[in-house]
Enzyme design. Sequence first.
Site, PDB file in Angstrom:
ATOM      1  N   SER A 108       0.820  -1.206   0.000  1.00 17.32           N
ATOM      2  CA  SER A 108       0.000   0.000   0.000  1.00 17.32           C
ATOM      3  C   SER A 108       0.859   1.263   0.000  1.00 17.32           C
ATOM      4  O   SER A 108       2.000   1.248   0.456  1.00 17.32           O
ATOM      5  CB  SER A 108      -0.882   0.058   1.253  1.00 17.32           C
ATOM      6  N   ASP A 113      -5.645 -10.547  13.385  1.00 13.97           N
ATOM      7  CA  ASP A 113      -4.898 -10.450  14.636  1.00 13.97           C
ATOM      8  C   ASP A 113      -5.812 -10.838  15.793  1.00 13.97           C
ATOM      9  O   ASP A 113      -7.000 -11.083  15.602  1.00 13.97           O
ATOM     10  CB  ASP A 113      -4.371  -9.026  14.834  1.00 13.97           C
ATOM     11  N   ASP A 154       4.891  -3.776   8.636  1.00 13.44           N
ATOM     12  CA  ASP A 154       5.543  -3.470   7.356  1.00 13.44           C
ATOM     13  C   ASP A 154       7.002  -3.085   7.573  1.00 13.44           C
ATOM     14  O   ASP A 154       7.889  -3.499   6.827  1.00 13.44           O
ATOM     15  CB  ASP A 154       4.797  -2.326   6.653  1.00 13.44           C
TER      16      ASP A 154
END
Length: 314
Positions: free
Chosen positions: A14, A120, A237
């Site tokens: 993204s 999660d 990330d």
Amino acid sequence: MEPERECRVLSIQSHVVRGYVGNKAATFPLQVLGFEVDTVNSVQFSNHTGYAHWKGQVLNSDELHELYEGLKLNKVNQYDYVLTGYTRDTSFLEMVVDIVQELKQQNSNLVYVCDPVMGDKWNGEGSMYVPKDLLPVYRDKVVPVADIITPNQFEAELLTGRKIHTEKEALEVMDMLHAMGPETVVITSSDLQAPLGNDYLIALGSHRKTKADGTKITQRIRVESPKVDAVFVGTGDLFAAMLLAWTHKHPNNLKVACEKTVSAMQHVLQRTIKSAKAQAGEGNKPNSAQLELRMVQSRRDIENPEIIVKATVL
């Protein structure tokens, strides 16, 4: 300390105009650590979706294919690494697999680092925040072509169909993940009880190497890092990007690679929370904008992290 020769990463993630998630969280640290990074932005949003509002565009699988075709026509589709993270679309994910397979045909040493972002746990209850039909694609197509994967505990459980209650079970799940393809597995966070106490988060790593004579050796480690009391976005990330860099620089030492990755992470998070609290003011809870990772301010810690978190060899 930069890679001996030019090392090029294709990062399909993204993009946000404001803040640090996806490619915005991965590109800068990789560049600081000496890598060339080519980015494909799977979405372009104004900001991450934890804010009250967001606007933007999504890249579909045909558009991804078109971008890749452009690279191919110019014969610049040569990569040492592919890095992927959050994806919401099965056809996009399948296109990523096709691209990885083609790149691996060109370079058999290509390493695919995959963060299989699916969900999660909150208060012990796991839930998926991507469509359910992504699970079989990750399990049956993506993980088998991946070399390094960085699931959290819930994602590791989803991929193997096994629940983790103890460290022993976590190691068994990592062995199952190795059997599916990847030679490096890092469970980035878990709700396992940390020996150091409740204020610590456990991550586990496993690196399986096949020696020349065909025998397999596995190095397993545990990392306990201090919990930081805030909800950050983009940390996964950043983690996957730094793990890519440090495993490249320490190819047969997962312990050191994880120590550097987790230590750098801690430096970034501590700087971020300190700054966010100062901005929010005494007694106020920092908001999404104030909790954006202090990436640029942490460049020296990213480049050369002081080791503040040690790993234990299991």
